[in-house]
Write an enzyme that holds these catalytic residues in place. Structure first.
Site, PDB file in Angstrom:
ATOM      1  N   ARG A  53       0.869  -1.181   0.000  1.00  0.00           N
ATOM      2  CA  ARG A  53       0.000   0.000   0.000  1.00  0.00           C
ATOM      3  C   ARG A  53       0.907   1.232   0.000  1.00  0.00           C
ATOM      4  O   ARG A  53       2.114   1.133   0.161  1.00  0.00           O
ATOM      5  CB  ARG A  53      -0.947  -0.027   1.198  1.00  0.00           C
ATOM      6  CG  ARG A  53      -0.266  -0.436   2.495  1.00  0.00           C
ATOM      7  CD  ARG A  53      -0.874   0.203   3.686  1.00  0.00           C
ATOM      8  NE  ARG A  53      -0.795   1.654   3.607  1.00  0.00           N
ATOM      9  CZ  ARG A  53       0.308   2.356   3.859  1.00  0.00           C
ATOM     10  NH1 ARG A  53       1.457   1.781   4.168  1.00  0.00           N
ATOM     11  NH2 ARG A  53       0.298   3.675   3.765  1.00  0.00           N
ATOM     12  N   GLY A  54       0.266   2.408  -0.153  1.00  0.00           N
ATOM     13  CA  GLY A  54       1.064   3.626  -0.281  1.00  0.00           C
ATOM     14  C   GLY A  54       1.316   3.844  -1.762  1.00  0.00           C
ATOM     15  O   GLY A  54       1.779   2.920  -2.464  1.00  0.00           O
ATOM     16  N   ALA A  55       0.984   5.050  -2.236  1.00  0.00           N
ATOM     17  CA  ALA A  55       0.975   5.286  -3.685  1.00  0.00           C
ATOM     18  C   ALA A  55       2.277   4.879  -4.401  1.00  0.00           C
ATOM     19  O   ALA A  55       2.231   4.133  -5.397  1.00  0.00           O
ATOM     20  CB  ALA A  55       0.619   6.744  -3.950  1.00  0.00           C
ATOM     21  N   ARG A  90      -6.777  -0.610  -7.604  1.00  0.00           N
ATOM     22  CA  ARG A  90      -7.114   0.483  -6.667  1.00  0.00           C
ATOM     23  C   ARG A  90      -7.303   1.740  -7.517  1.00  0.00           C
ATOM     24  O   ARG A  90      -6.410   2.124  -8.274  1.00  0.00           O
ATOM     25  CB  ARG A  90      -6.020   0.676  -5.599  1.00  0.00           C
ATOM     26  CG  ARG A  90      -5.941  -0.513  -4.647  1.00  0.00           C
ATOM     27  CD  ARG A  90      -5.209  -0.185  -3.374  1.00  0.00           C
ATOM     28  NE  ARG A  90      -5.996   0.652  -2.485  1.00  0.00           N
ATOM     29  CZ  ARG A  90      -5.499   1.206  -1.376  1.00  0.00           C
ATOM     30  NH1 ARG A  90      -4.235   1.012  -1.044  1.00  0.00           N
ATOM     31  NH2 ARG A  90      -6.261   1.949  -0.598  1.00  0.00           N
ATOM     32  N   GLN A 202      -3.197   2.845   9.598  1.00  0.00           N
ATOM     33  CA  GLN A 202      -1.838   2.989   9.033  1.00  0.00           C
ATOM     34  C   GLN A 202      -0.916   3.722  10.006  1.00  0.00           C
ATOM     35  O   GLN A 202       0.307   3.660   9.882  1.00  0.00           O
ATOM     36  CB  GLN A 202      -1.891   3.743   7.701  1.00  0.00           C
ATOM     37  CG  GLN A 202      -2.404   2.933   6.534  1.00  0.00           C
ATOM     38  CD  GLN A 202      -3.887   3.075   6.325  1.00  0.00           C
ATOM     39  OE1 GLN A 202      -4.622   3.401   7.253  1.00  0.00           O
ATOM     40  NE2 GLN A 202      -4.358   2.854   5.116  1.00  0.00           N
ATOM     41  N   ASP A 242      -1.994  10.683  -2.669  1.00  0.00           N
ATOM     42  CA  ASP A 242      -2.170   9.599  -3.639  1.00  0.00           C
ATOM     43  C   ASP A 242      -2.403  10.124  -5.046  1.00  0.00           C
ATOM     44  O   ASP A 242      -2.246   9.394  -6.027  1.00  0.00           O
ATOM     45  CB  ASP A 242      -3.333   8.702  -3.219  1.00  0.00           C
ATOM     46  CG  ASP A 242      -2.943   7.913  -1.992  1.00  0.00           C
ATOM     47  OD1 ASP A 242      -3.018   8.464  -0.885  1.00  0.00           O
ATOM     48  OD2 ASP A 242      -2.508   6.757  -2.145  1.00  0.00           O
ATOM     49  N   ASN A 252      -5.671  12.431  -0.451  1.00  0.00           N
ATOM     50  CA  ASN A 252      -4.894  11.565   0.445  1.00  0.00           C
ATOM     51  C   ASN A 252      -5.852  10.793   1.347  1.00  0.00           C
ATOM     52  O   ASN A 252      -7.078  10.949   1.248  1.00  0.00           O
ATOM     53  CB  ASN A 252      -3.913  12.414   1.268  1.00  0.00           C
ATOM     54  CG  ASN A 252      -2.902  11.567   2.016  1.00  0.00           C
ATOM     55  OD1 ASN A 252      -2.279  10.675   1.438  1.00  0.00           O
ATOM     56  ND2 ASN A 252      -2.722  11.820   3.307  1.00  0.00           N
ATOM     57  N   LYS A 253      -5.306  10.009   2.221  1.00  0.00           N
ATOM     58  CA  LYS A 253      -6.095   9.157   3.110  1.00  0.00           C
ATOM     59  C   LYS A 253      -7.220   9.927   3.790  1.00  0.00           C
ATOM     60  O   LYS A 253      -7.034  11.061   4.221  1.00  0.00           O
ATOM     61  CB  LYS A 253      -5.141   8.548   4.150  1.00  0.00           C
ATOM     62  CG  LYS A 253      -5.738   7.585   5.134  1.00  0.00           C
ATOM     63  CD  LYS A 253      -6.536   6.481   4.502  1.00  0.00           C
ATOM     64  CE  LYS A 253      -5.767   5.674   3.486  1.00  0.00           C
ATOM     65  NZ  LYS A 253      -6.632   4.799   2.664  1.00  0.00           N
TER      66      LYS A 253
HETATM   67  O1  MRU Z   1      -4.818   3.218   1.423  1.00  0.00           O
HETATM   68  P1  MRU Z   1      -3.328   3.421   1.523  1.00  0.00           P
HETATM   69  O2  MRU Z   1      -2.768   2.968   2.817  1.00  0.00           O
HETATM   70  O3  MRU Z   1      -2.606   2.872   0.321  1.00  0.00           O
HETATM   71  O4  MRU Z   1      -3.191   5.001   1.463  1.00  0.00           O
HETATM   72  C1  MRU Z   1      -1.908   5.566   1.547  1.00  0.00           C
HETATM   73  C2  MRU Z   1      -1.914   7.026   1.705  1.00  0.00           C
HETATM   74  O5  MRU Z   1      -2.952   7.657   1.702  1.00  0.00           O
HETATM   75  C3  MRU Z   1      -0.582   7.697   1.780  1.00  0.00           C
HETATM   76  O6  MRU Z   1      -0.667   8.850   2.554  1.00  0.00           O
HETATM   77  C4  MRU Z   1      -0.155   8.085   0.359  1.00  0.00           C
HETATM   78  O7  MRU Z   1      -0.135   6.955  -0.458  1.00  0.00           O
HETATM   79  C5  MRU Z   1       1.163   8.733   0.318  1.00  0.00           C
HETATM   80  S1  MRU Z   1       2.390   7.491   0.692  1.00  0.00           S
HETATM   81  C6  MRU Z   1       3.871   7.857   0.403  1.00  0.00           C
END
Ligand code: MRU
Length: 365
Positions: A53-55, A90, A202, A242, A252-253
């Site tokens: 996970r994480g962009a 995703r 997270q 993201d 973002n999240k």
């Molecule tokens: O759903 P996730 O855990 O993949 O979401 C991740 C985020 O929202 C992070 O803040 C984003 O990807 C930036 S990570 C370097």
């Protein structure tokens, strides 16, 4: 970065088995398990289930997914299907599409027999670049922290972050956490307020990363940030993104927007750290144009944790059995609430002009 003192990246190709290794992030921080991905199907599952996970990491993993697909069948039809499958895993993080398109471009002039090898090399280049880019984001962000530290005459800089934008969300270093790592390494005193980040928590990943690096931090419930800002206990917010639009909106999240509103009301600088691969150059208005992922409500109705007596991971239902729950995974923070964008090319305004300057910097490099 370090796990129990040993350096790891969050993803790597294993030549002997021709597989890709990742840490299963559905188990972290409670269990450290390395998973081997061997096929396009494994990669799609890893991304959609959030084992990765994480962009930026999603992008890197998708690049390897294209490699597996081409290794098994390098026909144009299979290539197109694989790309569609990966992009559908995703919908919000744009690095996914970016990485898939980058692989397709890299192989566009290859004959069939060369495609897989070229895709593998490109996937590895994406990983190496991501590490370098995130390190540079850290160098630029460090200067912001240094300024605040100097203004506070050397006192601790308190930074709030949301979700996990650390090394485990990228190939290494992280985005929002990279400046914090660099500040700690430079000997500046930092303390991090770690948002829990319901429903997938997270924040526990962030707390684990910071613990491994020996950086002081405090885990807080998601609704705490506003209160802390009202009492002057936060000097700076840094989050990841993201998808970033050409007018500087950031997606973002879920919950990021509320932190940005509180920061604005309390005059706390609110920065977003990102590699330029997170910019969607086709999107202007984040609110209207970015698809927001809605995930299974089970993630919200149940929490995962360690069962105290047996030390086993388990899920516990926390709401009445028949109540409905809606699990929106992301929200959009409008550019007007963002103090600046920390990129691998420097810090820019979150505005059309700022994004145009990032584009110029990117094209020069
Ligand atoms: O759903 P996730 O855990 O993949 O979401 C991740 C985020 O929202 C992070 O803040 C984003 O990807 C930036 S990570 C370097």
């Amino acid at each position: 970065m370090l796990i129990n003192g040993e350096h790891f990246r969050s993803i790597w190709h294993q030549k002997n088995s021709d597989s890709v290794a990742i840490f299963d992030q559905t188990l972290l921080p409670h269990e450290l398990k390395i998973l081997e991905l061997n096929s396009l199907g494994d990669v799609c599952h890893a991304i959609s289930s959030m084992q990765v996970r994480g962009a930026p990491l999603i992008g890197a993993c998708a690049a390897y997914g294209m490699y597996f697909a081409l290794r098994d069948d390098s026909s144009p039809e299979h290539e197109r299907n694989a790309a569609e499958q990966l992009i559908a895993t995703r919908p919000t993080a744009i690095n996914l599409r970016w990485a898939v398109e980058r692989i397709r471009k890299a192989i566009s002039n290859c004959n069939q027999s060369e495609k897989a090898e070229t895709a593998l090399q490109e996937a590895q280049a994406i990983c190496n670049e991501d590490e370098n880019i995130c390190s540079r984001i850290g160098d630029f962000g460090l200067e912001l922290i240094r300024e605040i530290n100097q203004r506070k005459k050397g006192a601790t800089v308190n930074i709030l972050t949301h979700c996990n934008a650390g090394w485990i969300a990228t190939v290494d270093w992280g985005t929002a956490l990279s400046p914090i790592y660099k500040a700690h390494m430079a000997g500046l005193s930092v303390h991090v307020w770690v948002d829990e980040t319901r429903p997938r928590i997270q924040g526990a990943l962030t707390a684990w990363e910071l613990q491994q690096a020996g950086i002081p931090h405090t885990f807080i419930a998601d609704n705490t940030g506003g209160h802390l800002m009202q009492h002057g206990l936060i000097d700076l917010c840094i989050v990841g993104t993201d998808r970033t639009t050409i007018q500087g909106d950031v997606c973002n999240k879920i919950g990021t927007y509320l932190k940005a509103l509180a920061a604005h009301d309390n005059h706390v600088p609110f920065y977003v750290a990102l590699p330029t691969s997170t910019i969607d150059w086709t999107v202007t208005d984040g609110l209207k144009e970015i698809p927001i992922e809605e995930r299974d409500s089970f993630e919200l109705t149940h929490v995962q944790g360690v069962e105290p007596n047996q030390q086993k991971l388990c899920h516990v239902r926390i709401i009445p059995e028949h109540s409905r729950a809606a699990n929106y995974a992301f929200d959009v923070t409008p550019a007007r609430l963002v103090t600046g964008l920390i990129t691998e090319y420097g810090i820019f305004e979150a505005s059309k002009d700022g994004l145009a300057s990032i584009r110029i910097a990117a094209e020069k490099n």
